[in-house]
Design a protein around this motif. Structure first.
Motif, PDB file in Angstrom:
ATOM      1  N   ALA A  93      -9.375 -16.454  19.451  1.00  0.00           N
ATOM      2  CA  ALA A  93      -9.236 -16.578  20.897  1.00  0.00           C
ATOM      3  C   ALA A  93      -8.636 -15.310  21.498  1.00  0.00           C
ATOM      4  O   ALA A  93      -9.105 -14.805  22.517  1.00  0.00           O
ATOM      5  CB  ALA A  93      -8.372 -17.790  21.241  1.00  0.00           C
ATOM      6  N   LEU A  94      -7.617 -14.778  20.847  1.00  0.00           N
ATOM      7  CA  LEU A  94      -6.967 -13.568  21.345  1.00  0.00           C
ATOM      8  C   LEU A  94      -7.927 -12.374  21.340  1.00  0.00           C
ATOM      9  O   LEU A  94      -7.964 -11.585  22.294  1.00  0.00           O
ATOM     10  CB  LEU A  94      -5.718 -13.256  20.522  1.00  0.00           C
ATOM     11  CG  LEU A  94      -4.791 -12.206  21.085  1.00  0.00           C
ATOM     12  CD1 LEU A  94      -4.342 -12.544  22.497  1.00  0.00           C
ATOM     13  CD2 LEU A  94      -3.568 -12.057  20.181  1.00  0.00           C
ATOM     14  N   SER A  95      -8.733 -12.270  20.313  1.00  0.00           N
ATOM     15  CA  SER A  95      -9.741 -11.206  20.263  1.00  0.00           C
ATOM     16  C   SER A  95     -10.745 -11.342  21.412  1.00  0.00           C
ATOM     17  O   SER A  95     -11.113 -10.359  22.049  1.00  0.00           O
ATOM     18  CB  SER A  95     -10.458 -11.252  18.908  1.00  0.00           C
ATOM     19  OG  SER A  95     -11.467 -10.285  18.853  1.00  0.00           O
ATOM     20  N   LEU A  96     -11.171 -12.568  21.679  1.00  0.00           N
ATOM     21  CA  LEU A  96     -12.094 -12.811  22.802  1.00  0.00           C
ATOM     22  C   LEU A  96     -11.424 -12.520  24.133  1.00  0.00           C
ATOM     23  O   LEU A  96     -12.041 -11.964  25.040  1.00  0.00           O
ATOM     24  CB  LEU A  96     -12.598 -14.259  22.772  1.00  0.00           C
ATOM     25  CG  LEU A  96     -13.629 -14.560  21.688  1.00  0.00           C
ATOM     26  CD1 LEU A  96     -13.730 -16.062  21.446  1.00  0.00           C
ATOM     27  CD2 LEU A  96     -14.980 -13.964  22.045  1.00  0.00           C
ATOM     28  N   ALA A  97     -10.148 -12.869  24.260  1.00  0.00           N
ATOM     29  CA  ALA A  97      -9.414 -12.590  25.501  1.00  0.00           C
ATOM     30  C   ALA A  97      -9.358 -11.084  25.757  1.00  0.00           C
ATOM     31  O   ALA A  97      -9.593 -10.632  26.883  1.00  0.00           O
ATOM     32  CB  ALA A  97      -8.010 -13.177  25.431  1.00  0.00           C
ATOM     33  N   LYS A  98      -9.092 -10.308  24.724  1.00  0.00           N
ATOM     34  CA  LYS A  98      -9.061  -8.838  24.871  1.00  0.00           C
ATOM     35  C   LYS A  98     -10.434  -8.332  25.299  1.00  0.00           C
ATOM     36  O   LYS A  98     -10.533  -7.475  26.183  1.00  0.00           O
ATOM     37  CB  LYS A  98      -8.649  -8.187  23.551  1.00  0.00           C
ATOM     38  CG  LYS A  98      -7.189  -8.357  23.226  1.00  0.00           C
ATOM     39  CD  LYS A  98      -6.863  -7.739  21.871  1.00  0.00           C
ATOM     40  CE  LYS A  98      -5.436  -8.027  21.469  1.00  0.00           C
ATOM     41  NZ  LYS A  98      -5.135  -7.517  20.120  1.00  0.00           N
ATOM     42  N   GLU A  99     -11.475  -8.835  24.683  1.00  0.00           N
ATOM     43  CA  GLU A  99     -12.836  -8.435  25.038  1.00  0.00           C
ATOM     44  C   GLU A  99     -13.141  -8.835  26.490  1.00  0.00           C
ATOM     45  O   GLU A  99     -13.709  -8.046  27.251  1.00  0.00           O
ATOM     46  CB  GLU A  99     -13.828  -9.092  24.083  1.00  0.00           C
ATOM     47  CG  GLU A  99     -15.265  -8.727  24.320  1.00  0.00           C
ATOM     48  CD  GLU A  99     -16.220  -9.401  23.347  1.00  0.00           C
ATOM     49  OE1 GLU A  99     -17.429  -9.401  23.641  1.00  0.00           O
ATOM     50  OE2 GLU A  99     -15.788  -9.936  22.300  1.00  0.00           O
ATOM     51  N   ASN A 100     -12.782 -10.043  26.858  1.00  0.00           N
ATOM     52  CA  ASN A 100     -13.068 -10.532  28.208  1.00  0.00           C
ATOM     53  C   ASN A 100     -12.287  -9.798  29.289  1.00  0.00           C
ATOM     54  O   ASN A 100     -12.772  -9.617  30.402  1.00  0.00           O
ATOM     55  CB  ASN A 100     -12.804 -12.038  28.305  1.00  0.00           C
ATOM     56  CG  ASN A 100     -13.871 -12.846  27.603  1.00  0.00           C
ATOM     57  OD1 ASN A 100     -15.036 -12.477  27.590  1.00  0.00           O
ATOM     58  ND2 ASN A 100     -13.464 -13.946  27.007  1.00  0.00           N
ATOM     59  N   MET A 101     -11.079  -9.363  28.949  1.00  0.00           N
ATOM     60  CA  MET A 101     -10.274  -8.619  29.925  1.00  0.00           C
ATOM     61  C   MET A 101     -10.835  -7.216  30.146  1.00  0.00           C
ATOM     62  O   MET A 101     -10.553  -6.583  31.150  1.00  0.00           O
ATOM     63  CB  MET A 101      -8.809  -8.528  29.478  1.00  0.00           C
ATOM     64  CG  MET A 101      -8.027  -9.827  29.566  1.00  0.00           C
ATOM     65  SD  MET A 101      -7.797 -10.440  31.221  1.00  0.00           S
ATOM     66  CE  MET A 101      -6.590  -9.273  31.866  1.00  0.00           C
TER      67      MET A 101
END
Length: 102
Positions: A93-101
C-alpha cells in the motif's frame, strides 16, 4: 486469509487503476491486491473527505496515518496546498501511495 498488516509479498501482484469522483473532481489511482478497499473508494473515506473539506481550514502539515494507497492525501492535496506525510504498515500500500502521489 492474510491480514492487512501481515507480509503481502505472497499475495499475487496484479496492479490496476481505480477511478472515482469526489466534489466535482475526478481521480485515478493505482491499486493492487492485498490493500484496503482495493477496487473502489470506501464509503467511510468518502464521508470523511467530504466533511473535512467542508469544515476544515487547510493546515500547513497533514499526517495520513494508515494511508493505504494514498486516497486521503491525494484528495486533500488536490484541494489544499498542504505538506502531506503518509504512513502505513502495509508495504504494498505504501509503495502504491508513493506512486500515486507522483
Amino acid at each position: 486469509m492474510a491480514h492487512y498488516f501481515t507480509d503481502q509479498s505472497e499475495v499475487e501482484d496484479r496492479p490496476f487503476e481505480i477511478h472515482f469522483d469526489l466534489m466535482d473532481r475526478s481521480f485515478s489511482l493505482r491499486s493492487n491486491l492485498g490493500v484496503f478497499s482495493k477496487d473502489k473508494l470506501d464509503e467511510g473515506t468518502r464521508l470523511l473527505l467530504e466533511n473535512v473539506l467542508k469544515e476544515q481550514e487547510p493546515p500547513k502539515n497533514c499526517l495520513d496515518l494508515g494511508c493505504g494507497i494514498g486516497v486521503v492525501s491525494i484528495v486533500l492535496k488536490s484541494f489544499w496546498d498542504t505538506k502531506m506525510t503518509l504512513i502505513d504498515v502495509n508495504d504494498r500500500a505504501l509503495s502504491l501511495a508513493k506512486e500515486n502521489m507522483g
